[in-house]
Design a protein around this motif. Sequence first.
Motif, PDB file in Angstrom:
ATOM      1  N   PRO A   1       0.757  -1.287  -0.128  1.00 14.46           N
ATOM      2  CA  PRO A   1       0.048   0.008   0.080  1.00 14.46           C
ATOM      3  C   PRO A   1       0.936   1.129  -0.038  1.00 14.46           C
ATOM      4  O   PRO A   1       2.243   1.222   0.403  1.00 14.46           O
TER       5      PRO A   1
ATOM      6  N   GLU B   1      -0.120   5.008   4.393  1.00 11.24           N
ATOM      7  CA  GLU B   1      -1.388   4.300   5.019  1.00 11.24           C
ATOM      8  C   GLU B   1      -0.691   3.273   6.172  1.00 11.24           C
ATOM      9  O   GLU B   1       0.446   3.013   5.813  1.00 11.24           O
TER      10      GLU B   1
ATOM     11  N   GLY C   1     -14.608  -1.617  -3.267  1.00  6.18           N
ATOM     12  CA  GLY C   1     -13.275  -1.412  -3.776  1.00  6.18           C
ATOM     13  C   GLY C   1     -13.105  -1.798  -5.370  1.00  6.18           C
ATOM     14  O   GLY C   1     -14.017  -2.412  -5.995  1.00  6.18           O
TER      15      GLY C   1
ATOM     16  N   LEU D   1      -4.305  -6.035  -4.405  1.00  6.63           N
ATOM     17  CA  LEU D   1      -4.269  -4.756  -3.686  1.00  6.63           C
ATOM     18  C   LEU D   1      -5.580  -4.042  -4.176  1.00  6.63           C
ATOM     19  O   LEU D   1      -5.441  -4.052  -5.434  1.00  6.63           O
TER      20      LEU D   1
ATOM     21  N   LYS E   1      -8.154  -0.824  -4.192  1.00  7.80           N
ATOM     22  CA  LYS E   1      -8.522   0.631  -3.510  1.00  7.80           C
ATOM     23  C   LYS E   1      -9.986   0.877  -3.506  1.00  7.80           C
ATOM     24  O   LYS E   1     -10.638   0.359  -4.265  1.00  7.80           O
TER      25      LYS E   1
ATOM     26  N   THR F   1      -8.888   3.039   2.996  1.00  6.73           N
ATOM     27  CA  THR F   1      -8.629   3.412   1.755  1.00  6.73           C
ATOM     28  C   THR F   1      -7.951   2.428   0.919  1.00  6.73           C
ATOM     29  O   THR F   1      -8.003   2.418  -0.263  1.00  6.73           O
ATOM     30  N   SER F   2      -7.352   1.456   1.526  1.00 10.64           N
ATOM     31  CA  SER F   2      -6.966   0.088   0.642  1.00 10.64           C
ATOM     32  C   SER F   2      -7.009  -1.026   1.327  1.00 10.64           C
ATOM     33  O   SER F   2      -7.292  -1.013   2.749  1.00 10.64           O
TER      34      SER F   2
ATOM     35  N   GLN G   1      -5.687  -5.225   1.307  1.00 11.14           N
ATOM     36  CA  GLN G   1      -4.714  -6.446   0.595  1.00 11.14           C
ATOM     37  C   GLN G   1      -5.475  -7.539   1.027  1.00 11.14           C
ATOM     38  O   GLN G   1      -5.856  -8.014   1.928  1.00 11.14           O
TER      39      GLN G   1
END
Length: 173
Positions: free
Chosen positions: A34, A38, A99, A117, A119, A133-134, A136
């Motif tokens: 990321p 973050e 996402g 990943l 977003k 915000t992200s 995995q």
Amino acid sequence: MFTNNFMKFAASGALVAIFAAASGAQQVPPVLQPPGNEQLVLQVHAKGDQIYSCKTEGQQAGWTLKAPDAQLFDKDGKAFGKHSAGPSWEASDGSRVVGKAAANAPSPDPDSIAWLLVKVVSHEGEGMLTRITSIQRINTKGGKAPASGCDAAHAGQEVRVPYSADYLFLAPK
């Protein structure tokens, strides 16, 4: 001074490497890292299915991902929420994120879906996922589309393939 700090750094790196090897943890590929602004705020484990639909276009036929359908559990094994089409993640408190995949890498397990990943592109509600915000997706097991069984005679059929994964939720520092 330099030598002492270097030794501390080298020792801590060695301890991390030893812990990772002992725990069987796989290193996350650089493409899935990321942004540096973050930090990890939450990790959940997913257990469920990847749903595929048999699509045919002309002479071509193949399984296409329709949606995930998984339950999410916190580190203590308690129900946290669900993961579904969008892709979306919804916490039990009603907060929800949708996402879009930003990067992927093959799973170290060749029989498992890729690591991702993601977003976050939208938020709903207030709660645990409000600042995310992200995301995995790592440590995947299973979930790959079948290698066969999709042809003109099976167009429109769906298949559910069991999978599990860990989802790491990140937010600005």
